[in-house]
Motif scaffolding. Structure first.
Motif, PDB file in Angstrom:
ATOM      1  N   TRP A 195       1.251   4.020  -2.557  1.00 13.07           N
ATOM      2  CA  TRP A 195       0.763   5.473  -2.714  1.00 13.07           C
ATOM      3  C   TRP A 195       2.143   6.636  -3.274  1.00 13.07           C
ATOM      4  O   TRP A 195       2.157   7.588  -3.532  1.00 13.07           O
ATOM      5  CB  TRP A 195       0.993   5.737  -1.230  1.00 13.07           C
ATOM      6  CG  TRP A 195      -0.532   5.587  -0.727  1.00 13.07           C
ATOM      7  CD1 TRP A 195      -2.060   5.287  -2.184  1.00 13.07           C
ATOM      8  CD2 TRP A 195      -1.077   4.566   0.271  1.00 13.07           C
ATOM      9  NE1 TRP A 195      -3.012   4.509  -1.407  1.00 13.07           N
ATOM     10  CE2 TRP A 195      -2.747   4.648   0.238  1.00 13.07           C
ATOM     11  CE3 TRP A 195      -0.646   4.597   1.543  1.00 13.07           C
ATOM     12  CZ2 TRP A 195      -3.501   4.258   0.965  1.00 13.07           C
ATOM     13  CZ3 TRP A 195      -1.563   4.833   2.261  1.00 13.07           C
ATOM     14  CH2 TRP A 195      -2.922   4.004   2.274  1.00 13.07           C
ATOM     15  N   TRP A 196       3.650   5.832  -3.134  1.00 19.22           N
ATOM     16  CA  TRP A 196       4.689   7.165  -3.144  1.00 19.22           C
ATOM     17  C   TRP A 196       4.899   6.741  -5.115  1.00 19.22           C
ATOM     18  O   TRP A 196       5.684   5.956  -5.331  1.00 19.22           O
ATOM     19  CB  TRP A 196       5.205   6.794  -1.853  1.00 19.22           C
ATOM     20  CG  TRP A 196       4.765   7.900  -1.111  1.00 19.22           C
ATOM     21  CD1 TRP A 196       5.021   8.735  -0.875  1.00 19.22           C
ATOM     22  CD2 TRP A 196       4.691   7.233  -0.166  1.00 19.22           C
ATOM     23  NE1 TRP A 196       4.419   9.587   0.081  1.00 19.22           N
ATOM     24  CE2 TRP A 196       4.385   8.457   0.350  1.00 19.22           C
ATOM     25  CE3 TRP A 196       4.257   6.512   0.860  1.00 19.22           C
ATOM     26  CZ2 TRP A 196       3.820   8.494   2.426  1.00 19.22           C
ATOM     27  CZ3 TRP A 196       4.528   6.159   1.530  1.00 19.22           C
ATOM     28  CH2 TRP A 196       3.677   6.892   2.895  1.00 19.22           C
TER      29      TRP A 196
ATOM     30  N   SER B 206       0.865  -1.737   0.267  1.00 14.26           N
ATOM     31  CA  SER B 206       0.024   0.397  -0.239  1.00 14.26           C
ATOM     32  C   SER B 206       0.955   0.800   0.206  1.00 14.26           C
ATOM     33  O   SER B 206       0.829   2.060  -1.046  1.00 14.26           O
ATOM     34  CB  SER B 206      -0.859  -0.096   1.113  1.00 14.26           C
ATOM     35  OG  SER B 206      -1.660  -1.096   1.096  1.00 14.26           O
ATOM     36  N   TYR B 207       1.918   1.188   1.015  1.00 15.04           N
ATOM     37  CA  TYR B 207       2.664   2.960   1.117  1.00 15.04           C
ATOM     38  C   TYR B 207       3.690   2.537  -0.195  1.00 15.04           C
ATOM     39  O   TYR B 207       3.756   3.560  -0.522  1.00 15.04           O
ATOM     40  CB  TYR B 207       3.678   2.709   1.814  1.00 15.04           C
ATOM     41  CG  TYR B 207       3.017   2.661   3.079  1.00 15.04           C
ATOM     42  CD1 TYR B 207       2.383   3.688   3.562  1.00 15.04           C
ATOM     43  CD2 TYR B 207       3.067   1.387   4.548  1.00 15.04           C
ATOM     44  CE1 TYR B 207       2.010   4.501   4.347  1.00 15.04           C
ATOM     45  CE2 TYR B 207       3.031   1.819   5.659  1.00 15.04           C
ATOM     46  CZ  TYR B 207       2.283   3.101   5.785  1.00 15.04           C
ATOM     47  OH  TYR B 207       1.634   3.938   6.734  1.00 15.04           O
TER      48      TYR B 207
END
Length: 105
Positions: free
Chosen positions: A104-105, A100-101
């Motif tokens: 997002w980036w 997920s991280y």
């Protein structure tokens, strides 16, 4: 002879058969949780956030019922399978959070 009787008594105590009563109760409870989940989703008028939270809670209850009554994790001598399952859950949650991280980036 006394040693044989003593060991036979311990063997019977260790491998005591529970009978189908608890399995039937767990099965009925699992079916009820499933029916409630379907009814909540089919209703459609309930807040979706509430439905998601309730579905996750009922799924967790279902997991504990399945592990306790069908997989017999509530009995003694299941430390290594429990540690393995918890380790797997930890790895999966770590992978999901890191993915997920990363997305997002």
């Amino acid at each position: 002879m006394a040693a044989q009787q003593h060991s036979a008594a311990e063997e019977n105590k260790r491998h005591k058969h529970e009978g189908p009563k608890k399995h039937i109760i767990a099965f009925i409870f699992s079916i009820l949780l499933t029916i409630i989940a379907f009814a909540m989703v089919a209703a459609g008028e309930v807040n979706t956030t509430f439905i998601y939270i309730m579905l996750v809670v009922m799924a967790l209850i279902q997991v504990f019922i399945q592990m306790g009554f069908w997989m017999h994790m509530k009995d003694r001598g299941h430390v290594f399978p429990i540690v393995g399952i918890l380790g797997g859950v930890f790895v999966v949650f770590t992978i999901v959070i890191m993915a997920s991280y990363w997305a997002w980036w």
